[in-house]
Write a protein that holds these residues in place. Structure first.
Motif, mmCIF file in Angstrom:
data_model
loop_
_atom_site.group_PDB
_atom_site.id
_atom_site.type_symbol
_atom_site.label_atom_id
_atom_site.label_comp_id
_atom_site.label_asym_id
_atom_site.label_seq_id
_atom_site.Cartn_x
_atom_site.Cartn_y
_atom_site.Cartn_z
ATOM 1 N N LYS A 77 -6.306 -11.263 0.430
ATOM 2 C CA LYS A 77 -5.501 -12.301 -0.207
ATOM 3 C C LYS A 77 -4.042 -12.143 0.217
ATOM 4 N N ALA A 78 -3.438 -13.231 0.660
ATOM 5 C CA ALA A 78 -2.040 -13.185 1.099
ATOM 6 C C ALA A 78 -1.157 -12.650 -0.029
ATOM 7 N N ASP A 79 -0.311 -11.682 0.306
ATOM 8 C CA ASP A 79 0.558 -11.051 -0.685
ATOM 9 C C ASP A 79 1.789 -10.539 0.049
ATOM 10 N N TRP A 80 2.883 -11.295 -0.026
ATOM 11 C CA TRP A 80 4.058 -10.935 0.754
ATOM 12 C C TRP A 80 4.652 -9.602 0.313
ATOM 13 N N ASP A 81 4.664 -9.306 -0.969
ATOM 14 C CA ASP A 81 5.234 -8.035 -1.423
ATOM 15 C C ASP A 81 4.487 -6.845 -0.815
ATOM 16 N N ARG A 82 3.181 -6.930 -0.764
ATOM 17 C CA ARG A 82 2.402 -5.857 -0.152
ATOM 18 C C ARG A 82 2.629 -5.830 1.358
ATOM 19 N N ALA A 83 2.705 -7.011 1.957
ATOM 20 C CA ALA A 83 2.958 -7.074 3.395
ATOM 21 C C ALA A 83 4.285 -6.419 3.737
ATOM 22 N N ALA A 84 5.321 -6.743 2.977
ATOM 23 C CA ALA A 84 6.648 -6.183 3.234
ATOM 24 C C ALA A 84 6.645 -4.669 3.082
ATOM 25 N N ALA A 85 5.917 -4.165 2.090
ATOM 26 C CA ALA A 85 5.844 -2.717 1.887
ATOM 27 C C ALA A 85 5.204 -2.036 3.094
ATOM 28 N N PHE A 86 4.151 -2.634 3.638
ATOM 29 C CA PHE A 86 3.509 -2.056 4.817
ATOM 30 C C PHE A 86 4.418 -2.168 6.046
ATOM 31 N N TYR A 87 5.104 -3.290 6.176
ATOM 32 C CA TYR A 87 6.034 -3.441 7.296
ATOM 33 C C TYR A 87 7.138 -2.375 7.231
ATOM 34 N N MET A 88 7.627 -2.102 6.008
ATOM 35 C CA MET A 88 8.678 -1.100 5.868
ATOM 36 C C MET A 88 8.165 0.294 6.199
ATOM 37 N N ARG A 89 6.922 0.573 5.836
ATOM 38 C CA ARG A 89 6.333 1.863 6.205
ATOM 39 C C ARG A 89 6.192 1.967 7.722
ATOM 40 N N ALA A 90 5.798 0.873 8.356
ATOM 41 C CA ALA A 90 5.672 0.871 9.810
ATOM 42 C C ALA A 90 7.038 1.023 10.466
ATOM 43 N N GLN A 91 8.046 0.365 9.897
ATOM 44 C CA GLN A 91 9.409 0.478 10.411
ATOM 45 C C GLN A 91 9.907 1.909 10.300
ATOM 46 N N ASP A 92 9.611 2.533 9.173
ATOM 47 C CA ASP A 92 10.009 3.919 8.953
ATOM 48 C C ASP A 92 9.358 4.852 9.963
ATOM 49 N N SER A 93 8.169 4.476 10.437
ATOM 50 C CA SER A 93 7.440 5.294 11.402
ATOM 51 C C SER A 93 7.787 4.951 12.848
ATOM 52 N N GLY A 94 8.735 4.022 13.022
ATOM 53 C CA GLY A 94 9.168 3.667 14.375
ATOM 54 C C GLY A 94 8.260 2.694 15.085
#
Length: 274
Positions: A77-94
């Motif tokens: 199910k589309a969920d921008w808040d969860r998407a953003a959290a995963f994107y930030m984790r990916a960003q943190d990992s380079g």
């Protein structure tokens, strides 16, 4: 919408950025390619299970894919808040593309658009936005000052900045090597000139390296594109044009323009196979 929620930012920033972008042929990744194949085949249950396993193993590329799945509603199910959290984790990992997907995601209508400029401001040279879009206050060292500057920004300027950031970030968030160019080892540099006030993007090949032996030009049903020498030569430009057209459709230009109409955003993409 200028709301900025700083409480949601809980991951460090550690990615270096560059004005240009080198798009390389990356090796097969067993952690994401298999999940993407399952999604393409409509096998959502095993796709989600494989996603969970990759996340449990803290695979950065799986974090980025998880963000995309929740962003676009792919097998979940589309969920921008969860998407953003995963994107930030990916960003943190380079992980590459994570920053652009955060900016493009927050720039979408109905979301916390101020956060799009929050991420832009942390890497002000990355997208090349006008100075009016970058508050003087440091978003990390002076978050209150930054939020105040965003709040005081004229609505037309704010909306124009968010639109410009969204279009450019969207283009670069998904750019990879086009299949046709890969098959024929086409490399080169593609120039982008974005005129945000006019809502247009011009693409042209700055340098282009095409193999001496191209398809004969014979048309062969489903293989028409592979058999067409013009399609091979134009594969890089046409690919980027498609990305640009999609971005322009996803983000509507504000009816009232708030930036210098003579501003042009120029970027160069280098396609090389290593």
């Amino acid at each position: 919408m200028k709301r900025i929620v700083f409480a949601s930012l809980c991951f460090a920033i550690c990615t270096s950025v560059h004005a240009g972008r080198v798009v390389r042929l990356w090796p097969y990744n067993k952690h994401t390619d298999s999940i993407e194949q399952m999604i393409a085949e409509g096998r959502c249950v095993p796709a989600v299970e494989a996603l969970k396993a990759g996340l449990a193993a803290k695979k950065p590329e799986v974090m980025l894919l998880a963000g995309t799945m929740y962003d676009e509603g792919l097998c979940v199910k589309a969920d921008w808040d969860r998407a953003a959290a995963f994107y930030m984790r990916a960003q943190d990992s380079g992980q590459r593309f994570a920053l652009e997907r955060l900016i493009a995601g927050y720039a979408r209508p109905g979301r916390d658009n101020g956060m799009a400029l929050y991420w832009v401001a942390q890497f002000p040279a990355h997208l090349g936005l006008p100075q009016e879009c970058i508050p003087v206050a440091d978003p990390l060292k002076d978050p209150d000052g930054f939020a105040s500057a965003i709040d005081k920004m004229p609505p037309a300027t704010f909306q124009s900045c968010v639109y410009t950031a969204g279009v450019v970030a969207q283009i670069f968030s998904e750019a990879s090597y086009p299949t046709l160019a890969l098959e024929w080892n086409v490399t080169g540099k593609i120039q982008m000139v974005f005129d945000p006030a006019a809502n247009t993007i011009d693409w042209k090949a700055d340098t282009l390296n095409v193999p001496d032996t191209l398809p004969s030009g014979l048309r062969n049903g489903a293989d028409d594109m592979v058999q067409n020498p013009r399609a091979v030569k134009n594969s890089l430009v046409n690919y980027m044009k498609g990305k640009g057209d999609f971005a322009l459709k996803r983000f509507a230009r504000p009816s009232t323009w708030g930036l210098d109409r003579t501003f042009r955003l120029k970027r160069e993409m280098t396609f090389t196979i290593e």
